[in-house]
Design a protein around this motif. Structure first.
Motif, PDB file in Angstrom:
ATOM      1  N   ASN A 225       0.814  -1.219   0.000  1.00 34.21           N
ATOM      2  CA  ASN A 225       0.000   0.000   0.000  1.00 34.21           C
ATOM      3  C   ASN A 225       0.847   1.268   0.000  1.00 34.21           C
ATOM      4  O   ASN A 225       0.316   2.355  -0.134  1.00 34.21           O
ATOM      5  N   LYS A 226       2.136   1.113   0.170  1.00 37.86           N
ATOM      6  CA  LYS A 226       3.016   2.275   0.266  1.00 37.86           C
ATOM      7  C   LYS A 226       3.921   2.354  -0.950  1.00 37.86           C
ATOM      8  O   LYS A 226       4.529   1.370  -1.360  1.00 37.86           O
ATOM      9  N   LEU A 227       3.998   3.537  -1.536  1.00 38.90           N
ATOM     10  CA  LEU A 227       4.844   3.732  -2.715  1.00 38.90           C
ATOM     11  C   LEU A 227       6.313   3.538  -2.339  1.00 38.90           C
ATOM     12  O   LEU A 227       6.774   4.022  -1.306  1.00 38.90           O
ATOM     13  N   SER A 228       7.034   2.818  -3.197  1.00 39.00           N
ATOM     14  CA  SER A 228       8.451   2.569  -2.952  1.00 39.00           C
ATOM     15  C   SER A 228       9.279   3.037  -4.133  1.00 39.00           C
ATOM     16  O   SER A 228       8.759   3.305  -5.221  1.00 39.00           O
ATOM     17  N   GLY A 229      10.579   3.092  -3.920  1.00 33.66           N
ATOM     18  CA  GLY A 229      11.475   3.439  -5.010  1.00 33.66           C
ATOM     19  C   GLY A 229      11.413   2.424  -6.130  1.00 33.66           C
ATOM     20  O   GLY A 229      11.506   2.779  -7.319  1.00 33.66           O
ATOM     21  N   ARG A 230      11.201   1.168  -5.774  1.00 34.19           N
ATOM     22  CA  ARG A 230      11.080   0.114  -6.788  1.00 34.19           C
ATOM     23  C   ARG A 230       9.882   0.368  -7.699  1.00 34.19           C
ATOM     24  O   ARG A 230       9.945   0.134  -8.911  1.00 34.19           O
ATOM     25  N   ASP A 231       8.783   0.871  -7.105  1.00 30.34           N
ATOM     26  CA  ASP A 231       7.597   1.189  -7.909  1.00 30.34           C
ATOM     27  C   ASP A 231       7.929   2.244  -8.962  1.00 30.34           C
ATOM     28  O   ASP A 231       7.508   2.149 -10.121  1.00 30.34           O
ATOM     29  N   LEU A 232       8.658   3.265  -8.561  1.00 31.14           N
ATOM     30  CA  LEU A 232       8.994   4.347  -9.489  1.00 31.14           C
ATOM     31  C   LEU A 232       9.956   3.862 -10.572  1.00 31.14           C
ATOM     32  O   LEU A 232       9.863   4.283 -11.730  1.00 31.14           O
ATOM     33  N   ILE A 233      10.885   2.979 -10.211  1.00 32.89           N
ATOM     34  CA  ILE A 233      11.808   2.415 -11.209  1.00 32.89           C
ATOM     35  C   ILE A 233      11.030   1.590 -12.231  1.00 32.89           C
ATOM     36  O   ILE A 233      11.309   1.636 -13.437  1.00 32.89           O
ATOM     37  N   LYS A 234      10.006   0.845 -11.770  1.00 33.90           N
ATOM     38  CA  LYS A 234       9.172   0.065 -12.686  1.00 33.90           C
ATOM     39  C   LYS A 234       8.436   0.961 -13.677  1.00 33.90           C
ATOM     40  O   LYS A 234       8.203   0.593 -14.820  1.00 33.90           O
ATOM     41  N   LEU A 235       8.077   2.154 -13.200  1.00 36.55           N
ATOM     42  CA  LEU A 235       7.403   3.110 -14.090  1.00 36.55           C
ATOM     43  C   LEU A 235       8.353   3.631 -15.162  1.00 36.55           C
ATOM     44  O   LEU A 235       7.912   4.082 -16.216  1.00 36.55           O
ATOM     45  N   GLY A 236       9.656   3.611 -14.869  1.00 39.72           N
ATOM     46  CA  GLY A 236      10.631   4.118 -15.823  1.00 39.72           C
ATOM     47  C   GLY A 236      11.418   5.300 -15.326  1.00 39.72           C
ATOM     48  O   GLY A 236      12.173   5.920 -16.091  1.00 39.72           O
ATOM     49  N   PHE A 237      11.258   5.660 -14.025  1.00 41.99           N
ATOM     50  CA  PHE A 237      12.035   6.766 -13.470  1.00 41.99           C
ATOM     51  C   PHE A 237      13.517   6.399 -13.497  1.00 41.99           C
ATOM     52  O   PHE A 237      13.890   5.264 -13.213  1.00 41.99           O
ATOM     53  N   PRO A 238      14.372   7.365 -13.843  1.00 35.82           N
ATOM     54  CA  PRO A 238      15.811   7.088 -13.845  1.00 35.82           C
ATOM     55  C   PRO A 238      16.301   6.826 -12.424  1.00 35.82           C
ATOM     56  O   PRO A 238      15.767   7.375 -11.463  1.00 35.82           O
ATOM     57  N   LYS A 239      17.316   5.998 -12.317  1.00 34.38           N
ATOM     58  CA  LYS A 239      17.847   5.656 -11.001  1.00 34.38           C
ATOM     59  C   LYS A 239      18.797   6.757 -10.517  1.00 34.38           C
ATOM     60  O   LYS A 239      20.018   6.602 -10.495  1.00 34.38           O
ATOM     61  N   ASN A 240      18.193   7.885 -10.158  1.00 32.08           N
ATOM     62  CA  ASN A 240      18.983   9.002  -9.632  1.00 32.08           C
ATOM     63  C   ASN A 240      18.210   9.662  -8.493  1.00 32.08           C
ATOM     64  O   ASN A 240      17.240   9.107  -7.977  1.00 32.08           O
ATOM     65  N   ASN A 241      18.608  10.855  -8.128  1.00 25.70           N
ATOM     66  CA  ASN A 241      18.036  11.524  -6.957  1.00 25.70           C
ATOM     67  C   ASN A 241      16.561  11.871  -7.115  1.00 25.70           C
ATOM     68  O   ASN A 241      15.891  12.167  -6.131  1.00 25.70           O
ATOM     69  N   SER A 242      16.024  11.852  -8.338  1.00 26.77           N
ATOM     70  CA  SER A 242      14.616  12.199  -8.537  1.00 26.77           C
ATOM     71  C   SER A 242      13.703  11.237  -7.786  1.00 26.77           C
ATOM     72  O   SER A 242      12.629  11.610  -7.322  1.00 26.77           O
TER      73      SER A 242
END
Length: 483
Positions: free
Chosen positions: A23-40
């Motif tokens: 139920n909680k957003l994680s960094g892995r979720d954002l990486i799956k979306l395609g976010f670059p693996k940086n400070n964003s």
């Protein structure tokens, strides 16, 4: 700053939420979306955790995907603006080193200023963003910039160069009443201060006042400020602790301006000193943290971390700082309104100024950000108040516009003893004796604000005759401070 919402797109691909567990957003979720693996990713998670944690994960996921696809639409958004900025123009965080030479500077009253305060100014002048600096005769050491320090920078703002109490200011209300009005009214005026002024962390007025400042869009557009609105409303018209005060006194006006519609003479007045309360402190804390993350500096100057005004956080701080300054003024206006109403008389002249703030000003033909941390603006013809202590006079001044001081003057007498030193040096009985000798009544107050803690205001004023012209002298009579 407009609150840009996600554009409507009925054909937008819906996120397959089966991919996202928990139920909680994680960094892995954002990486799956395609976010670059940086400070964003860290920025996004921090903002969501701070301001959107009660919202459904599905909504955040859909919004995050749109940010990734259309970051330009979110450049000014309170939650996603910094993320969008990082997606459009990634910035590599790097350690900043001090320059080997200092920017030009001037010191007024050098022999009266402690060495630590001077070294703090010297360090600030070596920042790569520094253009010019100055130190006022009331200066003493602080955090980041020294108190009494003035620093002009190139398109960058230093949260600790402004200070924690953003918009800390003076306000003097003069009544068309002779100074003799105060005679025989000591108990009555003390009662007015006790009833109509509030101090410290928890005191607020039972009858709250509204103010146009609360309708400002920044309270809705900037998530941090949205969360501070309720407390700011409750604290309107109150003062903090420390050296903040509201006091009745008299002001001898030797020079008057035509618009005052007063003759030279001695008048009854009220003087206040306070800032933006909890709102300003929270703004300072939040953006100082962000500046430190984005602008690493050597340990000895880490409090001087800055925000570039071309960035989302820099622009947001600038808006928040200005709102805090306007809120501080609103607090003073409410204090003086309540006091004047209780007295039953009308204020005819108000003189006021910030002394913890930053302004966009021209320095040597270039627009700079001029930080005044415990310094009074003193442009040519500009009015201001320079207080002494609770037993020493204050001064109504007009600036001379001296470029050597970056159009600045002292913000008071300046401390001679630190608060800790006061507690080990002075006793309540000594303070009472000093107050009695100067015919001053005190409500509240602590040993750390003993009159003896401050420099000789007459000496300080003598050291800045190049900076201001004295128009009048304020004499405190009944002082209210925090207990």
């Amino acid at each position: 700053m407009p609150n840009v919402s996600a554009p409507k797109n009925n054909n937008r691909t819906q996120v397959n939420n089966k991919k996202f567990m928990g139920n909680k957003l994680s960094g892995r979720d954002l990486i799956k979306l395609g976010f670059p693996k940086n400070n964003s990713i860290n920025i996004a998670l921090g903002q969501i955790s701070r301001y959107r944690k009660k919202e459904k994960k599905e909504r955040i996921i859909n919004e995050a995907k749109d940010v990734l696809l259309h970051p330009e639409n979110y450049k000014n958004d309170g939650t996603w603006g910094k993320v969008a900025e990082g997606l459009i123009n990634p910035v590599v965080v790097r350690m900043h080193q001090l320059q080997t030479t200092r920017a030009p500077f001037s010191i007024f009253g050098e022999n009266e200023i402690d060495e630590q305060a001077k070294f703090q100014l010297y360090d600030s002048l070596k920042l790569p963003i520094s253009v010019a600096g100055a130190l006022m005769p009331d200066a003493h050491s602080g955090y980041g910039l020294p108190i009494g320090g003035v620093l002009a920078t190139d398109n960058a703002v230093i949260p600790y160069g402004v200070g924690v109490d953003i918009g800390c200011r003076m306000s003097l209300s003069i009544f068309d009443l002779p100074a003799s009005f105060i005679k025989g009214k000591d108990h009555q005026l003390q009662a007015i201060l006790k009833e109509h002024t509030k101090f410290g962390m928890n005191e607020t007025h039972a009858n709250k006042a509204d103010h146009e400042v609360f309708s400002r869009s920044e309270f809705q557009d900037i998530p941090l400020l949205k969360g501070l609105l309720s407390k700011a409303y409750k604290q309107l018209g109150t003062s903090g602790g420390g050296n903040h005060f509201v006091e009745f006194g008299t002001v001898q006006l030797d020079t008057v301006l035509p618009e005052w519609k007063l003759e030279s003479g001695n008048y009854f007045c009220v003087l206040s000193h306070s800032g933006s309360r909890g709102m300003g402190a929270n703004i300072a804390k939040h953006y100082t943290y962000l500046a430190g993350k984005q602008c690493p500096l050597p340990k000895n100057v880490q409090h001087l971390a800055w925000l570039d005004l071309n960035t989302h956080d820099g622009q947001e701080y600038w808006l928040a700082m200005n709102l805090a300054g306007d809120y501080a003024k609103a607090c003073h206006d409410d204090i003086h309104r309540r006091v004047a109403k209780a007295i039953g008389k009308r204020v005819v002249v108000t003189i006021e100024n910030h002394h913890n703030f930053a302004w966009k000003e021209m320095v040597n033909g270039k627009e700079c950000i001029v930080h005044r941390k415990g310094a009074t603006p003193a442009h040519e013809g500009q009015l201001g108040i320079i207080p002494g202590s609770m037993t020493a006079p204050g001064f109504v001044v007009m600036g001379k516009g001296n470029p050597e001081s970056l159009n600045s003057a002292s913000h008071g007498a300046g401390r001679l003893f630190s608060r800790a030193k006061c507690k080990s040096t002075f006793t309540p009985s000594e303070i009472k004796k000093t107050l009695k000798n100067h015919d001053v009544s005190l409500i509240g107050g602590n040993v750390d604000e003993a009159p003896m803690a401050y420099k000789d205001i007459h000496k300080v004023m003598a050291l800045q005759t190049e900076l201001v012209t004295v128009l009048g002298t304020f004499t405190p009579k009944i002082v209210r401070m925090d207990r």
